[in-house]
Design a protein around this motif. Structure first.
Motif, PDB file in Angstrom:
ATOM      1  N   GLN A 115       5.856   8.314   0.784  1.00  0.00           N
ATOM      2  CA  GLN A 115       6.586   7.117   0.947  1.00  0.00           C
ATOM      3  C   GLN A 115       8.102   6.903   0.235  1.00  0.00           C
ATOM      4  OE1 GLN A 115       4.105   3.905  -0.250  1.00  0.00           O
ATOM      5  NE2 GLN A 115       4.994   2.563   1.349  1.00  0.00           N
ATOM      6  N   PRO A 116       9.343   6.689   1.006  1.00  0.00           N
ATOM      7  CA  PRO A 116      10.604   6.765   0.306  1.00  0.00           C
ATOM      8  C   PRO A 116      10.951   5.539  -0.506  1.00  0.00           C
ATOM      9  CG  PRO A 116      10.674   6.082   2.746  1.00  0.00           C
ATOM     10  CD  PRO A 116       9.288   6.471   2.423  1.00  0.00           C
ATOM     11  N   PHE A 151      12.793   4.327   6.548  1.00  0.00           N
ATOM     12  CA  PHE A 151      12.464   3.874   5.141  1.00  0.00           C
ATOM     13  C   PHE A 151      11.786   2.679   4.934  1.00  0.00           C
ATOM     14  CE2 PHE A 151      16.189   6.385   5.791  1.00  0.00           C
ATOM     15  CZ  PHE A 151      15.926   7.470   4.903  1.00  0.00           C
ATOM     16  N   ASP A 182      -2.347  12.524   6.403  1.00  0.00           N
ATOM     17  CA  ASP A 182      -2.297  11.186   5.998  1.00  0.00           C
ATOM     18  C   ASP A 182      -1.544  10.318   7.210  1.00  0.00           C
ATOM     19  OD1 ASP A 182      -0.659   9.033   4.978  1.00  0.00           O
ATOM     20  OD2 ASP A 182      -0.830   9.914   3.110  1.00  0.00           O
ATOM     21  N   ARG A 220      -7.590  -8.023  -0.201  1.00  0.00           N
ATOM     22  CA  ARG A 220      -6.610  -7.638  -0.661  1.00  0.00           C
ATOM     23  C   ARG A 220      -5.174  -7.546   0.364  1.00  0.00           C
ATOM     24  NH1 ARG A 220      -3.633  -2.393  -1.788  1.00  0.00           N
ATOM     25  NH2 ARG A 220      -5.118  -1.405  -0.553  1.00  0.00           N
ATOM     26  N   ILE A 221      -4.073  -7.891  -0.014  1.00  0.00           N
ATOM     27  CA  ILE A 221      -2.963  -7.978   1.250  1.00  0.00           C
ATOM     28  C   ILE A 221      -2.657  -6.387   1.183  1.00  0.00           C
ATOM     29  CG2 ILE A 221      -0.417  -8.366   1.321  1.00  0.00           C
ATOM     30  CD1 ILE A 221      -1.067 -10.958  -0.071  1.00  0.00           C
ATOM     31  N   ILE A 222      -2.656  -5.832   2.410  1.00  0.00           N
ATOM     32  CA  ILE A 222      -2.138  -4.273   2.690  1.00  0.00           C
ATOM     33  C   ILE A 222      -0.568  -4.653   3.103  1.00  0.00           C
ATOM     34  CG2 ILE A 222      -2.273  -2.490   4.369  1.00  0.00           C
ATOM     35  CD1 ILE A 222      -4.695  -2.814   2.446  1.00  0.00           C
ATOM     36  N   GLN A 231      -0.653   7.345   7.989  1.00  0.00           N
ATOM     37  CA  GLN A 231       0.333   6.351   7.804  1.00  0.00           C
ATOM     38  C   GLN A 231       1.965   7.204   7.476  1.00  0.00           C
ATOM     39  OE1 GLN A 231       0.253   3.519   9.078  1.00  0.00           O
ATOM     40  NE2 GLN A 231      -1.980   4.170   8.905  1.00  0.00           N
ATOM     41  N   ALA A 232       1.591   8.323   6.746  1.00  0.00           N
ATOM     42  CA  ALA A 232       2.724   9.291   6.715  1.00  0.00           C
ATOM     43  C   ALA A 232       3.211   9.800   8.015  1.00  0.00           C
ATOM     44  CB  ALA A 232       2.597  10.150   5.499  1.00  0.00           C
ATOM     45  N   TYR A 249       1.513   5.439   1.201  1.00  0.00           N
ATOM     46  CA  TYR A 249       1.254   6.737   1.605  1.00  0.00           C
ATOM     47  C   TYR A 249       2.043   7.767   1.254  1.00  0.00           C
ATOM     48  CZ  TYR A 249       5.389   5.413   4.411  1.00  0.00           C
ATOM     49  OH  TYR A 249       6.656   5.143   4.826  1.00  0.00           O
ATOM     50  N   PHE A 250       1.784   8.931   1.517  1.00  0.00           N
ATOM     51  CA  PHE A 250       2.240  10.364   1.071  1.00  0.00           C
ATOM     52  C   PHE A 250       3.679  10.341   1.503  1.00  0.00           C
ATOM     53  CE2 PHE A 250       3.811  14.744   2.060  1.00  0.00           C
ATOM     54  CZ  PHE A 250       3.376  15.213   0.886  1.00  0.00           C
ATOM     55  N   TYR A 275       0.764  -1.192  -0.146  1.00  0.00           N
ATOM     56  CA  TYR A 275      -0.012   0.082   0.036  1.00  0.00           C
ATOM     57  C   TYR A 275       0.959   1.246  -0.070  1.00  0.00           C
ATOM     58  CZ  TYR A 275       0.751   1.513   4.937  1.00  0.00           C
ATOM     59  OH  TYR A 275       1.500   1.904   5.939  1.00  0.00           O
TER      60      TYR A 275
END
Lengths: 153, 388
Positions: free
Chosen positions: A87-88, B135, B119, B198-200, B121-122, A84-85, A82
Motif C-alpha cells: 500500500q503506497p 495511490f 493479496d 470495525r470501520i474498513i 486488495q493489492a 494491503y500489501f 485497513y
C-alpha cells in the motif's frame, strides 16, 4: 482433525518502465512547479484534470492547456482504515474526489491536514461540498504525491 | 436474429478457504459437478469459456491454459473473458453469444478464483494506473465506499437510517447463507454487530463487506435445438446488458450510475420488462458491499433514487418481500471474484428452474443476475426465465 496440506510460498517481482507521453510529461513538470494543469476539449468545452491528450467523452484531441485552481470543493470521500500489501499511502487516510474550481471532472486525491487517527473528529470536520486547497510537498519529483493532500480551507 | 439459448445445468464448488485443493482441482470440482448434474458427455461440448478477475490474483498468467485439463477443453475451442468484477457475467454473455450466433450448440462456461492464495486488495489496486489513481483507490472497498458516500450525501439519507438499512441487509444475507450449501461465510450476526463492527473504509464496516473466497462455478449453455433433443428443462436467456463509462474515477457520476442503469435498460428491453420490481421474481444483485447494494436497487429501477433504505427496512427486498434479492446470501457471503458473476447467473438459473433448495423463492419464473467491475466502471446483467 482437518489435515493441513502443503503450500508453496512464491513471489512475482517484475520491473516496468512506463511512458508518460507528451501530455502527462507536461502535467507532471507542472506539478514540480506547484502548478496543476488541465486540458480543454474543443467539442464539449470541458476542462479535464489531470490533463488528457484526448477527451474521454467526445474522443477528439484536446487543444488547449489551462492552469487550474488549486482550490476546489469536496465531492465525496472515504476513510480507509485497513492495510494491503505494498500500500503506497499508510492508513488511516481519506481518499477523496475533489472538483477543482473551473474544472469539469473530479480529481482523485487525499484529504489531510487534520488528525486522521480520531475518526469522530474526521466525521465532524469532513463534509461534502467543503472548500479544500492543495498542500505541496517541499521535495517535488514530478509525481501525483507532489501534492501531499488537500486540506480544508 | 439470435437463436433462443438456455442454461441446462450449473455446478458450484463448496466456496471458502480451500487449501485442501490446488487451483486446477478447484476448477475441476465445479466442472465435474455440472457434468454429473446434466449427464452431458464432455465430448459433446463445442466450446469452453473461462475467466478470472485478473489472472494475477494467484500469480499465474493465462489461467485458461492452466485449467484446460480441468475444464476438459483440449481439442476444443477455448475463449477467455476477463472484465474484472463483472467477469462472471461476461463469461455468461460470451457463452450466450456463442450459442445464440448458431456457431455452437453446447458451451461450457467456467468462472474461478482462489482469493486466499494472494493479496486480493493489492491485486485489485493494480486495476488503477500508477500515474494518477493507484495511490488513492484503496483496493475495492475504498472506491466503492466513496461511491456510497456520494450517493448518501446526494439524497440526504440520514446516517441512522442508512446504517440500519445496511445492517438489515447484512443480517438478512448472513441468515440466507445458512440455506445455501455452497456459501462461504456462515455466521449469525445481529443488527448491532453490523453497526458497531470495525470501520474498513467509511461508511463500510467489517460486516458490510464480502470475504475473500476460493471457488469456481461451471454452467452449460445450450441451443434451443439441443435442449429439445436432450428433453431438458432450461433457464432461458431473456435478455443481456453490459455498459460502462470512462476509465477515470471522477470523470462520471457514480451516485446515479449510468453504467448500471444502461446495462439494466438494455436487458429489460430485450426481456420486455417494464416494471422490474413487479415483473422480476428474484434478483441476484452483485453485492460485495451492503451500501452499494442499495444503490443498485435504484439504478436497476427496483425503486426511486434515495428510496432504497426505506424499502429495505420494510422488507421489500427480503426473503419474503416483493422482490427477494440475493436469497443465496449473495456476494456479501461468498466472493471468489472471477466466479462470482457466474454464481449469480447460476443462482438465478436455479431459481427459475425450481432447483434452489432451501433458498428457493416459491414459483420464481423470471430472475435477474448482475455483476460489476473495474474502478467503478462497468456493469453486466443477464435475465433468465422459466419460459422460452
Amino acid at each position: 482433525m482437518t489435515k493441513e496440506y502443503k503450500t508453496i510460498k512464491t513471489e512475482l517481482r517484475l520491473p516496468y518502465e512506463l511512458a508518460y507521453g507528451a501530455t502527462w510529461t507536461r502535467f507532471f513538470e507542472g506539478m514540480q512547479e506547484k502548478k496543476i494543469y488541465g486540458t480543454k476539449c474543443p467539442k464539449c468545452g470541458k476542462v479535464l484534470v489531470p490533463a488528457r491528450s484526448f477527451c474521454p467523452k467526445c474522443f477528439v484531441d484536446t487543444d488547449k492547456w489551462v492552469e487550474v485552481s488549486q482550490e476546489g470543493k469536496l465531492t465525496a470521500w472515504s476513510y480507509t482504515n485497513y492495510r494491503y500489501f505494498g500500500q503506497p499511502v499508510d492508513p488511516p487516510f481519506i481518499g477523496a474526489l475533489i472538483r477543482l474550481d473551473g474544472t469539469d471532472v473530479d480529481l482523485l486525491h487525499l484529504v489531510g491536514g487534520i488528525d486522521l487517527k480520531n475518526f469522530d473528529e474526521v466525521k465532524r470536520t469532513i463534509k461534502n461540498g467543503m472548500k479544500v486547497k492543495a498542500v505541496w510537498s517541499d521535495e517535488r519529483k514530478g509525481h501525483i504525491l507532489d501534492i501531499r493532500y488537500f486540506e480544508p480551507v | 436474429m439470435a437463436r433462443p439459448v438456455g442454461i441446462i445445468g450449473t455446478g458450484q464448488t463448496k466456496h471458502g478457504k480451500r487449501m485442501d485443493v490446488c487451483y486446477p482441482e478447484l476448477v475441476r470440482e465445479a466442472v465435474m459437478t455440472v457434468f454429473a448434474e446434466t449427464g452431458i458427455d464432455p465430448g459433446d461440448i463445442d466450446g469452453v469459456v473461462s475467466g478470472t478477475m485478473p489472472s494475477m490474483m494467484e500469480g499465474i498468467a493465462l489461467t485458461h491454459f492452466y485449467f484446460a485439463d480441468a475444464m476438459q477443453a483440449s481439442g476444443k475451442q477455448i475463449l477467455k473473458t476477463e472484465t474484472c468484477g463483472s467477469t462472471g457475467v461476461s463469461i455468461a454473455h460470451t457463452a450466450y453469444y456463442w450459442v445464440a450466433s448458431g456457431m455452437a450448440d453446447l458451451v461450457l462456461a467456467v468462472g474461478h478464483e482462489k482469493m486466499n492464495e494472494g493479496d486480493s486488495q493489492a491485486t485489485m489496486t493494480t486495476v488503477a494506473e500508477p500515474f494518477y489513481q493507484r495511490f488513492f483507490i484503496a483496493g475495492a472497498p475504498g472506491v466503492f465506499s466513496m461511491q456510497s458516500q456520494m450517493w448518501t450525501d446526494r439524497y440526504g439519507i440520514p446516517e441512522d437510517k442508512l446504517r440500519d438499512a445496511a445492517a438489515y441487509i447484512s443480517v438478512t444475507h448472513h441468515n440466507s447463507a445458512f440455506d445455501n450449501p455452497y456459501a462461504h461465510i456462515k455466521i449469525r450476526v445481529t443488527m448491532d454487530d453490523v453497526k458497531n463492527a470495525r470501520i474498513i473504509t467509511y461508511p463500510v464496516r467489517l460486516l458490510d463487506v464480502c470475504p475473500n473466497s476460493d471457488g469456481a462455478c461451471a454452467v452449460i449453455f445450450a441451443s434451443d435445438k439441443m435442449i429439445r433433443k436432450l428433453g431438458k428443462k432450461a433457464a432461458w436467456v431473456k435478455g443481456v446488458g453490459y455498459s460502462g463509462e470512462e476509465y477515470y474515477f471522477g470523470d462520471s457520476d457514480k451516485a446515479v450510475w449510468q453504467a448500471a442503469i444502461q446495462a439494466a435498460k438494455q436487458a429489460y428491453k430485450q426481456a420486455g420488462i417494464r416494471n422490474p420490481r413487479k415483473e422480476l421474481d428474484v434478483a441476484e444483485v452483485y453485492n460485495p458491499f451492503t451500501y452499494q447494494e442499495m444503490l443498485f436497487y435504484e439504478c436497476f429501477g427496483f425503486c426511486d433514487f434515495g428510496q432504497a433504505p426505506d424499502l429495505v427496512l420494510k422488507g421489500t427486498f427480503g426473503r419474503k418481500g416483493e422482490l427477494p434479492c440475493d436469497p443465496s446470501g449473495g456476494t456479501l457471503c461468498t466472493n471468489p471474484i472471477g466466479a462470482t458473476g457466474l454464481i449469480r447467473t447460476a443462482e438465478a438459473a436455479l431459481q427459475v428452474m425450481g432447483k434452489a433448495g432451501d433458498h428457493q423463492v416459491p414459483g420464481a419464473k423470471l430472475a435477474l443476475a448482475h455483476a460489476m467491475g473495474g474502478v467503478d466502471q462497468f456493469n453486466g446483467i443477464i435475465i433468465l426465465g422459466s419460459e422460452k
